[in-house]
Motif scaffolding. Structure first.
Motif, short mmCIF file in Angstrom:
data_model
loop_
_atom_site.label_atom_id
_atom_site.label_comp_id
_atom_site.label_asym_id
_atom_site.label_seq_id
_atom_site.Cartn_x
_atom_site.Cartn_y
_atom_site.Cartn_z
N PRO A 46 -6.21 6.78 6.79
CA PRO A 46 -5.56 7.93 7.21
C PRO A 46 -4.29 7.82 7.87
CG PRO A 46 -7.83 7.63 7.78
CD PRO A 46 -7.55 6.17 7.37
N VAL A 47 -3.82 6.75 8.61
CA VAL A 47 -2.54 6.72 9.43
C VAL A 47 -1.37 6.94 8.40
CG1 VAL A 47 -1.12 5.74 11.14
CG2 VAL A 47 -3.51 5.81 11.45
N LEU A 48 -1.67 5.81 7.30
CA LEU A 48 -0.58 5.67 6.24
C LEU A 48 -0.58 6.79 5.50
CD1 LEU A 48 1.12 3.95 4.53
CD2 LEU A 48 -0.90 3.10 3.44
N CYS A 49 -1.48 7.54 5.25
CA CYS A 49 -1.47 8.87 4.52
C CYS A 49 -0.71 10.05 5.12
CB CYS A 49 -2.70 9.49 3.80
SG CYS A 49 -3.33 8.30 2.40
N PHE A 50 -0.90 10.14 6.40
CA PHE A 50 -0.39 11.27 7.09
C PHE A 50 1.28 10.82 7.32
CE2 PHE A 50 -4.51 11.36 9.86
CZ PHE A 50 -5.20 12.19 9.01
N SER A 51 1.57 9.45 7.36
CA SER A 51 3.05 9.45 7.34
C SER A 51 3.72 9.65 6.00
CB SER A 51 3.21 7.89 7.69
OG SER A 51 2.88 7.12 6.79
N LEU A 52 2.91 9.47 4.84
CA LEU A 52 3.38 9.64 3.42
C LEU A 52 3.74 11.33 3.23
CD1 LEU A 52 1.23 7.28 1.44
CD2 LEU A 52 3.89 7.13 1.80
N ILE A 53 2.77 12.00 4.07
CA ILE A 53 2.87 13.53 3.50
C ILE A 53 3.75 14.38 4.56
CG2 ILE A 53 0.69 13.56 2.46
CD1 ILE A 53 -0.34 15.34 5.00
N ALA B 240 -5.92 8.23 -0.66
CA ALA B 240 -6.80 7.79 0.38
C ALA B 240 -8.08 6.98 -0.03
CB ALA B 240 -7.04 9.06 1.31
N THR B 241 -8.67 7.62 -1.10
CA THR B 241 -9.93 7.19 -1.37
C THR B 241 -9.92 5.74 -1.72
OG1 THR B 241 -11.00 9.29 -1.82
CG2 THR B 241 -12.11 7.42 -2.52
N PHE B 242 -8.80 5.47 -2.71
CA PHE B 242 -8.43 4.11 -3.21
C PHE B 242 -8.19 3.13 -2.14
CE2 PHE B 242 -5.76 1.23 -5.29
CZ PHE B 242 -6.43 0.58 -6.41
N LEU B 243 -7.09 3.49 -1.25
CA LEU B 243 -6.61 2.68 -0.31
C LEU B 243 -7.90 1.98 0.67
CD1 LEU B 243 -3.13 4.17 0.74
CD2 LEU B 243 -3.76 1.98 -0.96
N CYS B 244 -8.67 3.06 0.71
CA CYS B 244 -9.90 2.70 1.87
C CYS B 244 -10.58 1.59 1.27
CB CYS B 244 -10.79 4.01 1.89
SG CYS B 244 -10.25 5.21 3.01
N MET B 245 -10.57 1.30 -0.13
CA MET B 245 -11.19 0.26 -0.83
C MET B 245 -10.71 -1.21 -0.11
SD MET B 245 -11.70 1.77 -4.51
CE MET B 245 -12.51 0.17 -5.22
N TRP B 246 -9.50 -0.93 0.20
CA TRP B 246 -8.79 -2.46 0.42
C TRP B 246 -8.32 -2.37 1.99
CZ3 TRP B 246 -10.76 -4.21 -3.66
CH2 TRP B 246 -10.67 -3.33 -4.84
N ILE B 247 -7.78 -1.49 2.52
CA ILE B 247 -7.20 -1.50 3.90
C ILE B 247 -8.08 -0.73 5.07
CG2 ILE B 247 -4.87 -1.84 2.92
CD1 ILE B 247 -4.18 1.16 3.66
N SER B 248 -9.32 -0.56 4.49
CA SER B 248 -10.26 0.26 5.41
C SER B 248 -9.95 1.79 5.68
CB SER B 248 -10.36 -0.62 6.66
OG SER B 248 -9.55 -0.22 7.58
N ALA C 277 0.91 -1.21 0.12
CA ALA C 277 -0.21 -0.07 -0.11
C ALA C 277 0.88 1.34 -0.07
CB ALA C 277 -0.84 0.00 1.17
N LYS C 278 2.06 1.36 0.70
CA LYS C 278 2.90 2.33 0.85
C LYS C 278 3.70 2.58 -0.36
CE LYS C 278 6.23 4.53 3.75
NZ LYS C 278 6.80 4.73 5.06
N ALA C 279 4.01 1.59 -1.11
CA ALA C 279 4.63 1.81 -2.38
C ALA C 279 3.77 2.23 -3.30
CB ALA C 279 5.27 0.34 -2.60
N PHE C 280 2.79 1.62 -3.27
CA PHE C 280 1.85 2.15 -4.35
C PHE C 280 1.53 3.60 -4.26
CE2 PHE C 280 -2.58 3.44 -5.01
CZ PHE C 280 -2.86 3.46 -6.37
N ALA C 281 1.06 4.08 -2.93
CA ALA C 281 0.75 5.49 -2.68
C ALA C 281 2.06 6.35 -3.05
CB ALA C 281 0.33 5.64 -1.11
N SER C 282 3.21 6.08 -2.86
CA SER C 282 4.33 6.74 -2.83
C SER C 282 4.69 7.12 -4.29
CB SER C 282 5.48 6.30 -1.99
OG SER C 282 6.05 5.03 -2.66
N HIS C 283 4.46 5.92 -5.09
CA HIS C 283 4.70 6.10 -6.38
C HIS C 283 3.52 7.31 -7.11
CE1 HIS C 283 7.79 2.67 -6.16
NE2 HIS C 283 7.93 3.16 -7.24
N VAL C 284 2.33 6.96 -6.78
CA VAL C 284 1.40 7.86 -7.37
C VAL C 284 1.80 9.39 -6.99
CG1 VAL C 284 -0.94 8.41 -7.14
CG2 VAL C 284 -0.35 6.21 -7.34
#
Length: 781
Positions: A466-473, A453-461, A427-434
């Motif tokens: 949000p916690v993952l996306c906060f760390s990404l930014i 965030a919307t896309f990842l919610c489909m698979w990891i709730s 999930a993190k690799a996908f998000a960081s590349h996007v």
């Protein structure tokens, strides 16, 4: 554990100031990163900007050189000191002691060199200091070889005083050897830790500043420095082996393995002591750090208990008031005849009691759910098919059966997919590349992170996303000017997009699981996607526009720090996880076609569970990390729903509501329920809103002149995710409001949610009962 903590935890406490200042270098990298972004935003001259960045790089290189020189100087000093000590000790032993084993004739049995190491503990009895002092030997020695005479012969010619002194010297030399072994081992660890520190900090530099310093500096500077040369490591290892052989010859009958075992025991004791000391220091520093974030150290508010002199915390007082108020309401409703039937009256009392407890959170939400089965059976709420009261044994069986279904199994399957995608960095690799392709303009970065965030919610709730996306930014947040509006804009965008993402798939949020429980037939993933995705996409675009309108991030900061994609290579574990995930989702989407063979979506959900845990992709710790509180909350809601249905209360309420809405069009009925749920889910949990209202909606839809139960239930379930106007409206908002800047000041306030969240909540609700209604009617709902 972060490397900075690992470095401090494994360092020798007395040498702590002589290790690489990893934290200082990391802060310097972040400072250069921030200066680079500031220069990019404020400088119109590219040459000046390049010069400014070059100055930062020079400063970092200068600090690296200083750290390398510090390590070189300390290592050279300790190497000289320890090697000199070893030479002196070796000389002392060779001059003062016989060449044979010192304890050989002290009535102490040592094994031969060919004794297996596993038998050493049972064959060796080491003498204590007292036993050494009591040894008396009376052998004579030849006069022609006084220097190499046996220990026994020397002892026979010594006075008691000389004997005492000699034994003391013997014990002291043994202690010195062990101390020297520990120090040389610590020096070896010192070199390895510092080598890792240089590798880690250079890797951090290249990742954050997009450079290529690691390979050059490591090869030309670090590995060419004397402490890190292979020859130096070999020499140090040789000295350690030298100590082992000296100790073995002197005390262990030349048995090196036994000598190593004895000395490593002391080494472990020293490491344990050092780590305990360092751990206490780390905890103390962490407390100081946390205390520095507290703006006002006010004591908790206290309130006096009525009719007593006792004082308790105001928070506890509010909880007690909410709990006892709920209990009083429950007792009153148990004694009021509202529906003319005892089972229905009792069930209504239980429904209101649970709703108030969930809404006020007098006790944890999952604790209330666990209380529901306990109350359903003793109150005699459940009925048989003929309307008679169900016996307690049959009622308890029915309650527990309702608490575990295919829907709960699908929730667990979703947790396993989320755990695997997160654990292996997919999930993190996908998000960081996007995000790395989003550029540096704030508006496009905001749209990208909201879409991710919307896309990842489909698979990891939408709980974990949000916690993952906060760390990404975080690379963006740490380079923003103090007080910049971009930070709250990005955080709020992630939170609202995650709330919207909560409706995108059946496993994206707990309220969707509850919704599926009341839909028959199950819509399957295909229909759910067909209804939810258009609503979600339009909602995210509207939310993005509202954030740009309110915060105007492009004016505040023209360019943001660019997110760096992860550079890790794809592993076979990641490929395996993706294959299982795609297979599971494909089967869920095709569930209606294979229903006669599969039976239920819960059976498909078992695939990732037994595959991931069976192959070791996930372990016991991952299982324990599942959101079991959410599972229990959903099970309690299902038990309550079963009780409300069995008692006849749900049908009674539905019939009364039907009389008021049966003349309305289905779209108007859907609009009424959507806005009712919107208000409810804004002030309480989205899941609680679904647990209380969705069963009623299902019965109303089923009792309409033209039944539309699935249409109303799915619309109401989607509307649960629309409540996002307050910090307490859902998990994403609660996660966002807790985010703080480096000074401990929250990025977001309640007004931020009100200004943007309330309008977006209304827009999403309108889309649900307009666009959503059209799509659901088109598929036959």
């Amino acid at each position: 554990m972060k490397f900075s903590h690992s470095l401090q935890f494994n360092a020798v406490p007395d040498w702590i100031d002589h290790y690489v200042a990893y934290d200082h270098l990391k802060k310097l990298i972040f400072q250069i990163e921030k200066e680079k972004v500031d220069a990019f935003n404020n400088s119109s001259d590219p040459e000046k900007m390049t010069s400014h960045v070059s100055q930062g790089e020079d400063k970092f290189l200068s600090q690296l050189d200083m750290q390398l020189e510090k390590v070189f100087d300390f290592y050279s000093q300790k190497e000289t000191e320890l090697y000199s000590r070893l030479d002196a000790l070796d000389t002392t032993l060779s001059e003062c002691m016989p060449t044979q084993n010192l304890y050989h004739d002290m009535q102490v049995h040592y094994p031969n060199m060919n004794t297996p190491l596993s038998n050493l503990d049972s064959t060796v009895n080491l003498p204590s200091t007292n036993s050494i002092k009591e040894v008396i030997v009376t052998k004579e020695h030849p006069k022609e070889n006084r220097r190499k005479m046996s220990f026994e012969s020397r002892m026979s010619t010594q006075s008691n005083t000389d004997h005492q002194n000699f034994v003391d010297q013997l014990v002291d030399l043994r202690s010195q050897l062990i101390s020297l072994y520990v120090s040389l081992s610590e020096l070896d660890s010192y070199v390895e830790l510092n080598r890792m520190a240089f590798e880690k900090i250079l890797k951090k530099h290249d990742k954050v500043l997009d450079g290529d310093l690691r390979s050059q500096y490591l090869k030309k500077m670090v590995l060419d420095s004397r402490p890190f040369m292979p020859q130096t490591a070999e020499a140090l290892r040789a000295q350690i082996e030298r100590v082992e052989h000296i100790y073995a010859d002197a005390f262990c009958n030349s048995h090196v393995s036994l000598a190593v075992r004895q000395m490593k025991t002391h080494l472990r004791d020293q490491i344990t002591y050092d780590r305990n000391t360092v751990w206490k220091d780390m905890v103390s520093q962490e407390r100081k750090t946390l205390d520095a974030h507290v703006k006002e150290s006010k004591p908790p508010k206290m309130r006096k208990l009525p009719f007593t002199q006792l004082e308790i915390r105001a928070e506890l007082m509010n909880t007690l008031i909410a709990f006892f108020s709920s209990v009083i309401i429950f007792i009153i409703l148990l004694n009021v005849d509202i529906f003319g039937d005892r089972q229905e009256n009792y069930c209504f009392a239980l429904l209101i009691f649970a709703a108030v407890m969930w809404a006020t959170e007098a006790i944890p939400l999952y604790a209330t759910s666990l209380m529901i089965p306990f109350l359903v059976v003793p109150l005699g709420i459940l009925r048989n098919a003929d309307g008679t009261q169900m016996a307690a044994k049959a009622a308890s069986k029915a309650v527990f059966q309702s608490m575990f279904s295919g829907t709960v199994m699908m929730l667990l399957g979703g947790f396993s997919l989320a755990a695997a995608l997160s654990k292996y960095g997919i999930a993190k690799a996908f998000a960081s590349h996007v995000l790395s392709r989003a550029g540096t303009r704030p508006r496009w970065v905001l749209l990208a992170i909201m879409s991710v965030a919307t896309f990842l919610c489909m698979w990891i709730s939408n709980v974990a996303t949000p916690v993952l996306c906060f760390s990404l930014i975080n690379p963006i947040l740490r380079t923003l000017p103090d007080g910049s509006v971009v930070a709250p804009c990005l955080l709020l965008g992630i939170a609202l997009a995650s709330c919207i993402g909560g409706m995108t798939s059946p496993i994206s949020s707990p309220q969707n699981i509850v919704t599926l429980q009341y839909m028959s037939p199950n819509p399957g993933w295909g229909i759910w996607f067909g209804v939810a995705l258009p609503i979600s996409i339009l909602s995210v675009i509207c939310c993005w526009g509202a954030l740009l309108l309110v915060y105007k991030p492009d004016r505040a900061v023209p360019h943001l720090n660019k997110i760096k994609p992860t550079r890790d290579k794809i592993t076979w574990s990641q490929v395996f996880v993706m294959a299982v995930t795609i297979l599971t989702i494909a089967l869920w989407c095709a569930e209606s076609s294979i229903e006669e063979h599969i039976g239920d979506t819960g059976i498909i959900a078992a695939i990732p569970l037994f595959v991931f845990f069976g192959t070791g992709i996930l372990g016991k710790d991952d299982l324990n990390a599942f959101l079991w509180s959410v599972v229990v909350l959903a099970q309690g809601g299902m038990a309550l729903g079963n009780a409300v249905t069995s008692s006849g209360l749900l049908q009674d309420i539905a019939l009364q509501i039907k009389d008021g809405v049966q003349d309305l069009e289905p779209i108007a009925i859907l609009a009424i329920f959507c806005f009712l749920i919107l208000v409810f889910s804004t002030f309480v949990s989205h899941t609680v809103a679904a647990l209380i209202i969705v069963p009623i909606v299902q019965q109303v839809g089923q009792n309409l002149p033209v039944p539309h139960p699935n249409l109303l239930v799915m619309g109401a379930g989607l509307a649960c995710s629309a409540g996002m106007g307050l910090p307490v409206s859902g998990y994403p908002n609660m996660s966002a409001v807790m985010m703080e800047d480096p000074t401990g000041k929250p990025y977001l306030k309640t007004k931020d949610f009100l200004i943007v969240g309330v309008p977006i909540s209304v827009i999403v609700t309108l889309l649900i009962f307009t666009l959503g209604y059209g799509i659901m009617a088109g598929v036959g709902y």
